[in-house]
Design an enzyme around this catalytic site. Structure first.
Site, mmCIF file in Angstrom:
data_model
loop_
_atom_site.group_PDB
_atom_site.id
_atom_site.type_symbol
_atom_site.label_atom_id
_atom_site.label_comp_id
_atom_site.label_asym_id
_atom_site.label_seq_id
_atom_site.Cartn_x
_atom_site.Cartn_y
_atom_site.Cartn_z
ATOM 1 N N TRP A 1 -6.586 -13.706 12.223
ATOM 2 C CA TRP A 1 -6.778 -12.254 12.302
ATOM 3 C C TRP A 1 -8.215 -11.858 12.557
ATOM 4 O O TRP A 1 -8.478 -10.833 13.168
ATOM 5 C CB TRP A 1 -6.226 -11.566 11.058
ATOM 6 C CG TRP A 1 -7.000 -11.746 9.780
ATOM 7 C CD1 TRP A 1 -6.990 -12.833 8.963
ATOM 8 C CD2 TRP A 1 -7.876 -10.802 9.166
ATOM 9 N NE1 TRP A 1 -7.802 -12.633 7.871
ATOM 10 C CE2 TRP A 1 -8.350 -11.383 7.975
ATOM 11 C CE3 TRP A 1 -8.307 -9.520 9.500
ATOM 12 C CZ2 TRP A 1 -9.244 -10.737 7.114
ATOM 13 C CZ3 TRP A 1 -9.196 -8.873 8.636
ATOM 14 C CH2 TRP A 1 -9.652 -9.471 7.468
ATOM 15 N N ASP B 1 0.295 -7.049 -3.070
ATOM 16 C CA ASP B 1 -1.132 -6.807 -2.819
ATOM 17 C C ASP B 1 -1.715 -6.125 -4.059
ATOM 18 O O ASP B 1 -1.002 -5.913 -5.044
ATOM 19 C CB ASP B 1 -1.330 -5.958 -1.546
ATOM 20 C CG ASP B 1 -2.586 -6.375 -0.789
ATOM 21 O OD1 ASP B 1 -3.670 -6.352 -1.395
ATOM 22 O OD2 ASP B 1 -2.481 -6.739 0.397
ATOM 23 N N HIS C 1 -6.239 -10.496 -3.313
ATOM 24 C CA HIS C 1 -5.282 -9.385 -3.176
ATOM 25 C C HIS C 1 -4.167 -9.491 -4.222
ATOM 26 O O HIS C 1 -2.990 -9.319 -3.908
ATOM 27 C CB HIS C 1 -4.685 -9.357 -1.757
ATOM 28 C CG HIS C 1 -5.652 -8.838 -0.727
ATOM 29 N ND1 HIS C 1 -6.134 -7.542 -0.748
ATOM 30 C CD2 HIS C 1 -6.239 -9.438 0.342
ATOM 31 C CE1 HIS C 1 -6.956 -7.363 0.278
ATOM 32 N NE2 HIS C 1 -7.050 -8.494 0.954
ATOM 33 N N TYR D 1 -3.812 -5.047 15.630
ATOM 34 C CA TYR D 1 -3.830 -4.199 14.438
ATOM 35 C C TYR D 1 -3.366 -2.791 14.789
ATOM 36 O O TYR D 1 -4.133 -1.944 15.243
ATOM 37 C CB TYR D 1 -5.217 -4.234 13.778
ATOM 38 C CG TYR D 1 -5.263 -5.370 12.784
ATOM 39 C CD1 TYR D 1 -4.783 -6.623 13.158
ATOM 40 C CD2 TYR D 1 -5.698 -5.199 11.482
ATOM 41 C CE1 TYR D 1 -4.748 -7.673 12.255
ATOM 42 C CE2 TYR D 1 -5.667 -6.260 10.574
ATOM 43 C CZ TYR D 1 -5.193 -7.483 10.971
ATOM 44 O OH TYR D 1 -5.147 -8.518 10.080
ATOM 45 N N PHE D 2 -2.102 -2.570 14.550
ATOM 46 C CA PHE D 2 -1.509 -1.285 14.907
ATOM 47 C C PHE D 2 -1.814 -0.218 13.850
ATOM 48 O O PHE D 2 -1.294 0.887 13.920
ATOM 49 C CB PHE D 2 0.006 -1.427 15.126
ATOM 50 C CG PHE D 2 0.386 -2.371 16.243
ATOM 51 C CD1 PHE D 2 -0.564 -2.886 17.125
ATOM 52 C CD2 PHE D 2 1.713 -2.754 16.420
ATOM 53 C CE1 PHE D 2 -0.203 -3.755 18.145
ATOM 54 C CE2 PHE D 2 2.088 -3.613 17.443
ATOM 55 C CZ PHE D 2 1.122 -4.127 18.306
ATOM 56 N N ASP D 3 -2.660 -0.562 12.876
ATOM 57 C CA ASP D 3 -3.133 0.482 11.956
ATOM 58 C C ASP D 3 -4.387 1.154 12.534
ATOM 59 O O ASP D 3 -4.871 2.129 11.974
ATOM 60 C CB ASP D 3 -3.396 -0.054 10.543
ATOM 61 C CG ASP D 3 -4.369 -1.230 10.482
ATOM 62 O OD1 ASP D 3 -4.549 -1.932 11.510
ATOM 63 O OD2 ASP D 3 -4.945 -1.468 9.402
ATOM 64 N N TRP E 1 -0.617 -2.472 8.633
ATOM 65 C CA TRP E 1 -1.169 -2.292 7.278
ATOM 66 C C TRP E 1 -1.067 -0.805 6.971
ATOM 67 O O TRP E 1 -1.431 0.027 7.805
ATOM 68 C CB TRP E 1 -2.622 -2.749 7.237
ATOM 69 C CG TRP E 1 -2.764 -4.207 7.554
ATOM 70 C CD1 TRP E 1 -3.184 -4.758 8.714
ATOM 71 C CD2 TRP E 1 -2.478 -5.308 6.670
ATOM 72 N NE1 TRP E 1 -3.161 -6.129 8.623
ATOM 73 C CE2 TRP E 1 -2.745 -6.492 7.383
ATOM 74 C CE3 TRP E 1 -2.026 -5.399 5.352
ATOM 75 C CZ2 TRP E 1 -2.570 -7.752 6.821
ATOM 76 C CZ3 TRP E 1 -1.859 -6.660 4.796
ATOM 77 C CH2 TRP E 1 -2.133 -7.819 5.525
ATOM 78 N N ASP F 1 -6.232 -14.550 2.325
ATOM 79 C CA ASP F 1 -7.369 -13.807 2.878
ATOM 80 C C ASP F 1 -8.194 -13.123 1.801
ATOM 81 O O ASP F 1 -7.721 -12.879 0.697
ATOM 82 C CB ASP F 1 -6.852 -12.724 3.855
ATOM 83 C CG ASP F 1 -5.927 -11.728 3.169
ATOM 84 O OD1 ASP F 1 -5.002 -12.174 2.467
ATOM 85 O OD2 ASP F 1 -6.137 -10.510 3.308
ATOM 86 N N GLU F 2 -9.410 -12.820 2.176
ATOM 87 C CA GLU F 2 -10.302 -11.928 1.435
ATOM 88 C C GLU F 2 -10.276 -12.174 -0.073
ATOM 89 O O GLU F 2 -9.946 -11.282 -0.844
ATOM 90 C CB GLU F 2 -9.930 -10.463 1.741
ATOM 91 C CG GLU F 2 -10.061 -10.130 3.215
ATOM 92 C CD GLU F 2 -9.734 -8.676 3.555
ATOM 93 O OE1 GLU F 2 -10.449 -8.096 4.381
ATOM 94 O OE2 GLU F 2 -8.760 -8.119 2.999
ATOM 95 N N ARG G 1 0.845 -1.197 0.000
ATOM 96 C CA ARG G 1 0.000 0.000 0.000
ATOM 97 C C ARG G 1 0.882 1.248 0.000
ATOM 98 O O ARG G 1 0.590 2.223 -0.677
ATOM 99 C CB ARG G 1 -0.936 -0.011 1.203
ATOM 100 C CG ARG G 1 -2.217 -0.831 1.018
ATOM 101 C CD ARG G 1 -1.979 -2.298 0.663
ATOM 102 N NE ARG G 1 -3.198 -3.058 0.558
ATOM 103 C CZ ARG G 1 -3.725 -3.755 1.563
ATOM 104 N NH1 ARG G 1 -3.118 -3.808 2.749
ATOM 105 N NH2 ARG G 1 -4.845 -4.423 1.377
#
Ligand code: TNX
Length: 757
Positions: free
Chosen positions: A395, A193, A266, A420-422, A470, A328-329, A164
């Site tokens: 997660w 990603d 992703h 999640y440190f975002d 993230w 994921d996702e 990102r």
């Protein structure tokens, strides 16, 4: 004299020093992560230019680290017997002992890695000026200590998303330095990603030419509508030479790098470069905004050939046992209408697209296993069955971890709620823009990586945990640091230190002192230590506002109530403030007996409406990760943040309809009822479409809600209405439909203060 302590923070006063010697520096003991056992005595080892060091080859890396660290403090060490490294085969791989007495320092370990951790502890006994070569003295008194230490968990990790946003090699090294200083041992490098492919793969040059760059980037938050873009091409990638350099650097710091190559989802950046990897074969662009995208790898043989080639090059660069394959996702939309994928489902006798996901992961697992590696994947790899040897990175809460551990798979814990440190770390409205959520330092510190559902045998499968960074909302390196620190310090202690001995209060004291080290390291940490926490309490039949600061010693809180002069000196907070009217309260932490304001001023608006002080029952418990200050918090006079649904005021419910009953204690006239719902679709939070309200024994009235924007307000006026009890039914949005963020999952409902006038 000896004193043993479970508190790590000890200030050795200069008065205990013999005062004859000039130029001697001494150091507070504030080690992070806290060692398992530490005994301190009031003598010192004097480190100076006569100090010699003695080690054998097996301790080369740790001894070299120590030597160059001391040299950067201007202390050249030669060979000699003052500091010795001793092999002790009885210690486990990462354990060490450190014995500092008057005339020697002894480090014992069975491996270089164990000794390296002893050196990291020793480093923290030295003045912070050693960190940036600004030490001016010529000797240092190192306090005498006996430390026996070993980690609680084998996997102690930090993750970083470089897709990102991309970060410099220098920064990656600085990040690894911090990981190592905190005795963590794994760096999970998220290299690919939708928004960019960041690892050079020689066989596929378009990954460098096309997949590594996006045309432009979303400006502001995903929830801001309409979406706006900056018009600037963005990207870059790490060459294989650069990656080799980083891997070697990490090895010298006993940090294993686990590379992540995302699949099957992703992967839009790769598909942008090679459209034949997708189901439609059509050209797509490297994603310019955040979220989950439907263009995922097709399950045709060409994709597997491509991925095997990519992995071959990845394996050459990264010696780690684990390779992270994402998982994921991955929306199944394309697979459902893809002839190739449907044929694959038939030929392999699979039930549906979820089993196809399992086929995908298992096929890649077989390939990697054949090369002697293991896969690790996000918990979606449990979909449609789990690949036989996979390790699960959990997660989405902890249920994936529980399922995996119960079936004998290793797990690494990274639940959003604690890792999640975002997410935001403070309620302050002036925090830099973040993805959302709320993850306070104390919550990270209180994390127990072992889910309670596991027996002690099953708990053996929990390898450890990791903090995730993230970077959708972190374009700059100093911002990554702001989000990572100090939560990463708390995580290091969760993973290393004995949970029986852990104390948040003690951690905070050590952290306050550790700030100086972080300053010397030029790490842009967030400092919320001098922030004020406010809570509404009920005491002696009255509603009161209680204020607390994290660090109390040598500090006071000053307050103004509205009406007061804007002059903090007038009032030192001593006891909870009675709330019997609407008012604005401002408060800040000051240095004791001084005008120096340490933290930011908090402004607490209290809306003393008719519900405050009433009784409230909600028929469902909020989700434990988003339980705010409990149901009471919905009628405590304080509204939640406009952007942080994870704060103390919002309540979050997952996939459930709820029924709220408020008892005002006596019949009151009701002119209006209002509340707010969060609508952060990127986090699968959807406001209800309608709510129902009833008074006492009357019929429910239905109210439709808007669905536009990230906050949905509800307000209704009533005429000639009075009631003692109010009932509010809030219907959950339901399963999220295809095409929306979080499709296929249950939606969250987040509700704020219910204001009754
Ligand atoms: C979910 S965690 C993602 C990431 C996002 C993150 C933002 C995971 C396996 N997938 O793609 O960056 O949320 O918090």
């Amino acid at each position: 004299m000896h004193f043993k302590t479970s508190f790590g923070f000890i200030i050795l006063l200069l008065t205990v020093l013999s005062c004859q010697q000039k130029n001697i520096e001494t150091q507070e003991i504030a080690i992070i992560p806290q060692p398992n056992s530490i005994e301190v005595s009031k003598t010192f080892f004097v480190l100076n230019h006569t100090t010699g060091i003695n080690y054998d080859n097996i301790f080369e890396i740790s001894a070299d680290f120590l030597k160059s660290y001391l040299e950067s403090g201007g202390i050249e060490v030669k060979s000699g017997n003052n500091i010795t490294f001793i092999e002790d085969k009885n210690l486990q791989k990462e354990a060490y002992s450190l014995n500092v007495i008057e005339d020697s320092i002894e480090i014992k370990a069975s491996t270089d890695q164990g000794a390296f951790y002893a050196v990291q502890t020793l480093r923290q006994l030295l003045p912070v000026e050693f960190e940036n070569a600004s030490f001016k003295g010529n000797q240092v008194n190192i306090p005498s200590v006996v430390i026996e230490d070993s980690p609680q968990f084998a996997y102690r990790g930090m993750h970083l998303d470089v897709s990102r946003h991309v970060f410099s090699l220098e920064f990656i090294k600085k990040y690894i330095d911090a990981i190592a200083m905190l005795k963590m041992n794994t760096f999970h490098w998220h290299l690919t990603d939708d928004q960019g492919w960041r690892i050079e793969i020689k066989k596929y040059p378009k990954l460098q030419e096309i997949a590594a760059y996006r045309d432009e980037t979303l400006v502001g938050h995903y929830s801001d509508q309409p979406h706006q873009f900056d018009g600037k091409k963005y990207g870059g990638f790490y060459s294989q030479e650069e990656i080799k350099d980083i891997v070697a650097y990490a090895q010298e710091h006993f940090v294993t790098i686990i590379p992540e190559i995302e699949m099957p989802g992703h992967s839009q950046a790769a598909i942008a470069a090679y459209p034949e990897l997708g189901c439609t074969g059509e050209k797509v662009e490297v994603a310019k905004k955040w979220g989950v995208f439907e263009d995922i790898y097709c399950t045709n043989d060409e994709t597997f050939d491509f991925l095997e080639d990519v992995l071959d090059e990845v394996l050459e660069l990264f010696p780690s046992k684990y390779i992270h394959i994402g998982g994921d996702e991955a929306p199944k939309t394309r697979w459902k209408s893809c002839a190739n994928c449907q044929t694959r489902i038939k030929e392999e006798g699979l039930k549906d697209e979820h089993e196809l996901q399992n086929y995908f992961i298992t096929r890649i697992e077989k390939y990697l296993n054949s090369k002697g590696r293991q896969i690790i994947g996000w918990d979606e790899i449990l979909e449609g069955g789990l690949a036989p040897n996979a390790t699960v990175m959990s997660w989405r809460g902890t249920s994936g971890a529980v399922e995996a551990a119960k079936s004998g798979h290793n797990v690494v814990m990274t639940p959003t709620s604690h890792c999640y440190f975002d997410y935001y770390q403070s309620d302050n409205e002036d925090e830099p823009l973040a993805i959302g959520g709320f993850l306070h330092l104390e919550k990270v510190y209180g994390f127990n990586p072992i889910p309670e559902e596991l027996t002690s045998e099953e708990a053996q499968y929990v390898l450890g945990a990791q903090g995730n960074i993230w970077t959708e909302y972190m374009p700059a390196e100093d911002q990554v640091e702001y989000m990572a620190f100090p939560r990463m310090l708390a995580m290091s202690e969760v993973l290393w230190s004995d949970s029986e001995q852990k104390s948040y209060g003690d951690f905070v004291k050590r952290l306050e002192s550790f700030h100086k080290r972080l300053d010397a390291l030029d790490i842009n940490y967030a400092n919320h230590l001098y922030e004020i926490e406010s809570n509404i309490i009920e005491e002696d039949g009255e509603i009161k506002l209680e204020l607390n600061s994290l660090v109390k010693e040598g500090k006071v809180i000053r307050v103004t109530l509205n009406g007061d002069k804007p002059n903090y000196e007038s009032r030192v907070y001593t006891k909870p403030i009675v709330i019997d009217t609407s008012r604005t309260i401002k408060a800040a932490v000051f240095k004791f007996n001084s005008n120096e304001k340490l933290g930011k001023t908090i402004i607490q608006n209290i809306n003393y409406h008719k519900g405050v002080g009433g009784k409230i029952i909600i028929n469902k418990q909020p989700h434990k990760a988003y339980s705010g200050s409990g149901s009471k918090g919905l009628i405590n006079g304080i509204s939640g943040s406009n952007s942080r649904f994870g704060d103390k005021e919002w309540l979050g419910f997952w996939g459930e309809d709820i029924m709220v009953e408020i008892d005002l204690g006596e019949e009151k006239e009701i002119k209006s009822i209002e509340t707010r719902f969060y609508n952060g679709n990127g986090q699968w939070i959807y406001a209800p479409k309608e709510i129902l309200v009833a008074f006492d024994n009357e019929q429910y009235q239905s109210f439709k809600l808007d669905d536009d924007g990230s906050l949905i307000s509800f307000k209704s006026h009533f005429l000639d209405q009075s009631a003692k009890k109010i009932y509010i039914k809030v219907q959950n949005y339901g399963t999220i439909p295809e095409g929306k963020q979080g499709a296929g999952h249950k939606a969250w409902t987040f509700i704020d203060e219910i204001i009754i006038n």
